[in-house]
Design a protein around this motif. Structure first.
Motif, mmCIF file in Angstrom:
data_model
loop_
_atom_site.group_PDB
_atom_site.id
_atom_site.type_symbol
_atom_site.label_atom_id
_atom_site.label_comp_id
_atom_site.label_asym_id
_atom_site.label_seq_id
_atom_site.Cartn_x
_atom_site.Cartn_y
_atom_site.Cartn_z
ATOM 1 N N THR A 216 0.831 -1.205 0.000
ATOM 2 C CA THR A 216 0.000 0.000 0.000
ATOM 3 C C THR A 216 0.866 1.256 0.000
ATOM 4 O OG1 THR A 216 -1.751 -1.165 1.195
ATOM 5 C CG2 THR A 216 -1.821 1.238 1.221
ATOM 6 N N TRP A 217 1.945 1.241 0.783
ATOM 7 C CA TRP A 217 2.862 2.390 0.790
ATOM 8 C C TRP A 217 3.440 2.590 -0.597
ATOM 9 C CZ3 TRP A 217 7.617 4.297 -0.289
ATOM 10 C CH2 TRP A 217 8.035 5.452 0.382
ATOM 11 N N PHE A 220 0.897 4.423 -2.779
ATOM 12 C CA PHE A 220 0.792 5.841 -2.442
ATOM 13 C C PHE A 220 2.022 6.605 -2.931
ATOM 14 C CE2 PHE A 220 -2.760 4.956 0.395
ATOM 15 C CZ PHE A 220 -3.466 6.146 0.368
ATOM 16 N N TYR A 221 3.174 5.974 -2.825
ATOM 17 C CA TYR A 221 4.385 6.637 -3.301
ATOM 18 C C TYR A 221 4.302 6.914 -4.797
ATOM 19 C CZ TYR A 221 9.228 7.497 -4.581
ATOM 20 O OH TYR A 221 10.368 8.061 -5.103
ATOM 21 N N ASN A 238 -2.896 19.518 3.412
ATOM 22 C CA ASN A 238 -3.244 18.273 4.096
ATOM 23 C C ASN A 238 -4.547 17.692 3.571
ATOM 24 O OD1 ASN A 238 -2.464 16.406 6.314
ATOM 25 N ND2 ASN A 238 -4.455 17.029 7.147
ATOM 26 N N LYS A 241 -6.681 15.858 -2.291
ATOM 27 C CA LYS A 241 -6.957 14.526 -2.813
ATOM 28 C C LYS A 241 -6.732 14.533 -4.319
ATOM 29 C CE LYS A 241 -10.359 13.083 0.661
ATOM 30 N NZ LYS A 241 -11.725 12.533 0.895
ATOM 31 N N LEU A 248 -3.900 12.141 -0.843
ATOM 32 C CA LEU A 248 -2.459 12.250 -0.978
ATOM 33 C C LEU A 248 -1.873 13.268 -0.005
ATOM 34 C CD1 LEU A 248 0.022 11.301 -2.523
ATOM 35 C CD2 LEU A 248 -0.416 13.103 -4.208
ATOM 36 N N GLN A 250 -2.767 14.042 3.082
ATOM 37 C CA GLN A 250 -2.609 13.432 4.402
ATOM 38 C C GLN A 250 -1.435 12.459 4.411
ATOM 39 O OE1 GLN A 250 -6.281 11.614 5.630
ATOM 40 N NE2 GLN A 250 -7.438 13.530 5.585
ATOM 41 N N TRP A 251 -1.295 11.684 3.327
ATOM 42 C CA TRP A 251 -0.226 10.694 3.282
ATOM 43 C C TRP A 251 1.143 11.367 3.281
ATOM 44 C CZ3 TRP A 251 3.793 9.348 -0.024
ATOM 45 C CH2 TRP A 251 4.366 8.089 0.193
ATOM 46 N N ARG A 254 1.972 12.769 6.673
ATOM 47 C CA ARG A 254 2.309 11.705 7.624
ATOM 48 C C ARG A 254 3.733 11.198 7.407
ATOM 49 N NH1 ARG A 254 -2.051 9.362 7.108
ATOM 50 N NH2 ARG A 254 -1.521 7.807 5.523
ATOM 51 N N GLN A 255 4.152 11.070 6.159
ATOM 52 C CA GLN A 255 5.510 10.595 5.885
ATOM 53 C C GLN A 255 6.555 11.601 6.360
ATOM 54 O OE1 GLN A 255 5.290 7.402 4.896
ATOM 55 N NE2 GLN A 255 3.129 7.962 4.883
#
Length: 380
Positions: A216-217, A220-221, A238, A241, A248, A250-251, A254-255
Motif C-alpha cells: 500500500t505504501w 501511495f508513493y 493536508n 486529494k 495524498l 494526508q499521506w 504523515r511521511q
C-alpha cells in the motif's frame, strides 16, 4: 436511390442455410410458394398461442434449453460484431490473448467466443477466411503452457499504465488477473520458490515490486511521485486529494512527520522526489534558550539541504538560504560539530542522526565519531 451495402471485415459464409449444422432444405412441392426454403407454413392449431411457423424439417430436434444454460452471447451478436469486439480489444491491449471469462464493455462474451474459434480451428471447422481474419488481429491459437512469460507481459503493460508494479489484489489488465498473479509471485519469493530469473524479470519492471515495506505504501508513493513530477514539490495541503479520490495530502504529511521512523528504503525514495522531514518532527528539545534557537536554525538549514540534495555531505563553504531569505553558514557549522560533537546535547545529536547526518565524510557513514572510534578500538 438505394445506398450501397456496407463492407464487413468478417468473411460471410459461403452458402446460406438454416444453420451451421443444417443440411439444405428439400425443395417445396408448391413452385409458386414464396415462403423461405427453411420456413414452411404450419398447420393452424386451436391453441391461439401456437406459432404460425415451424422450424426446418431437416434440422435436428432440440430439447428446450434451460435459461441457466443459454449462451452468454447477446442474441443480436453476429460475426461482424464479434470481429469488431476482438478488434477493439486488440487496439486497446495490443494483443488478442483474451481470458475465457472476459466480457467486452457492451456485454459481449468475447473470451468465450475466442475459445469457440480456437476449438473450431483445432477440429478443422474454421474456414481459411475466418482464420486469416483472426490472424490479422494477432490471434493466440494455442495459449502458452508456461503461464509466467504470458502474465509477465500483462504485468509489464499494467505497470506502464500505472507507473508501478504494486497492483491491488483485484486489479486486471484486459481481463487478466494481474493483481492476484503478482501477489502469488510475492508469496513464492517469500517462500524461496520463485526462480531467480523470474524475480529478476519482475525487478526489471519495478525494483520495488516486492518491497520490504507495505505494498500500500508503494502505491501511495507512486501517486506522490506522479504529483511531484507534474506539479513540483511545493507544499501539498493536508486536505488535498487526487482526482480519483486518493488522500495524498494526508499521506505526504504523515511521511514527513514520521520520516525518522521509516525504512531506509522508504526514506531514500522520498528524498528522490525531494520530500524530506519536517524539522519540528525530528527535534523536540527545549525552546527559548539562545543555544537552542541557534541549533534549530541550523537544523532547518540541514533539512532544506537534505530535501533538495538527498544527503547531508555539505561542502564546508556552503551557505543555505532559508525561506525567510536568511543566509545560514551550514557548511562551516557541519564541519565544526563533526570535530566537536560533544558541544551538542544527546537530543540534538539524535535529531541530526534522523536527518542522515554524515559524521565522517571520508567514510560516508552516519555514525558519530565516538561510536566509530570505539568500534576501531575493538577491532584492534
Amino acid at each position: 436511390m438505394t445506398a450501397p451495402a456496407p463492407t464487413t471485415s468478417w468473411p460471410a459464409p459461403a452458402s446460406a442455410a438454416c444453420g451451421t449444422s443444417c443440411r439444405p432444405c428439400a425443395p417445396t412441392t408448391t413452385p409458386s410458394s414464396t415462403a423461405s426454403p427453411c420456413r414452411i407454413p404450419a398447420a393452424p392449431r386451436a391453441d391461439s398461442r401456437a406459432k404460425s411457423t415451424t422450424t426446418c424439417p431437416n434440422a435436428p430436434s432440440r430439447s428446450p434449453t434451460p435459461s441457466a444454460w443459454r449462451s452468454p452471447f447477446p442474441p443480436q451478436a453476429t460475426g461482424n460484431q464479434a470481429h469488431a469486439s476482438a478488434t477493439s480489444y486488440r487496439d486497446t491491449y495490443g494483443h488478442l490473448d483474451v481470458p475465457a471469462d472476459y466480457k467486452s464493455p457492451d456485454g459481449f462474451a468475447l473470451g468465450e467466443w475466442i475459445g469457440h474459434q480456437r476449438t473450431r480451428h483445432t477440429i478443422g471447422r474454421l474456414s481459411p477466411e475466418h482464420r486469416s481474419a483472426l490472424d490479422s488481429l494477432g490471434m493466440v491459437w494455442l495459449p502458452l503452457a508456461d503461464d509466467f512469460p504470458r502474465m509477465l507481459d500483462h504485468a509489464r503493460a499494467w505497470a506502464a499504465q500505472h507507473g508501478h508494479l504494486a497492483p491491488p489484489h483485484d486489479a486486471t489488465h484486459g481481463g487478466h488477473r494481474v493483481g492476484r498473479w503478482i501477489a502469488e509471485c510475492r508469496r513464492k519469493a517469500k517462500a524461496g520458490t520463485l526462480a531467480p530469473a523470474q524475480a529478476q524479470a519482475l525487478t526489471d519492471i519495478d525494483p520495488w515490486w516486492n518491497p520490504p515495506f507495505t505494498v500500500t505504501w508503494r502505491r501511495f508513493y507512486a501517486y506522490a511521485k506522479a504529483h511531484v513530477e507534474q506539479h513540483g514539490n511545493d507544499h501539498v495541503p493536508n486536505a488535498y486529494k487526487t482526482p480519483d479520490g486518493v488522500p495524498l495530502g494526508q499521506w505526504i504529511s504523515r511521511q514527513r512527520n514520521q520520516f525518522h521512523t521509516l525504512h531506509s528504503a522508504q526514506a531514500q525514495l522520498l528524498l528522490a522526489i525531494h520530500l524530506g522531514p519536517y524539522a519540528e518532527s525530528v527535534y523536540d528539545g527545549p525552546r527559548g534558550a539562545g543555544h537552542d534557537r541557534e541549533f534549530r536554525q541550523y537544523l532547518r538549514a540541514a533539512v532544506a539541504y537534505l530535501t533538495r540534495e538527498g544527503h547531508l555531505k555539505v561542502p564546508i563553504r556552503h551557505v543555505e538560504i532559508l525561506w525567510n531569505d536568511r543566509p545560514v553558514r551550514l557548511g562551516t557549522w557541519i564541519h565544526k560539530i563533526r570535530k566537536a560533537p560533544g558541544e551538542l546535547t544527546e537530543e540534538q545529536r539524535q535529531a541530526l542522526e534522523r536527518v542522515h547526518m554524515v559524521w565522517d565524510p571520508k567514510l560516508g557513514v552516519r555514525k558519530t565519531p565516538r561510536a566509530a572510534k570505539a568500534r576501531a578500538t575493538r577491532r584492534a
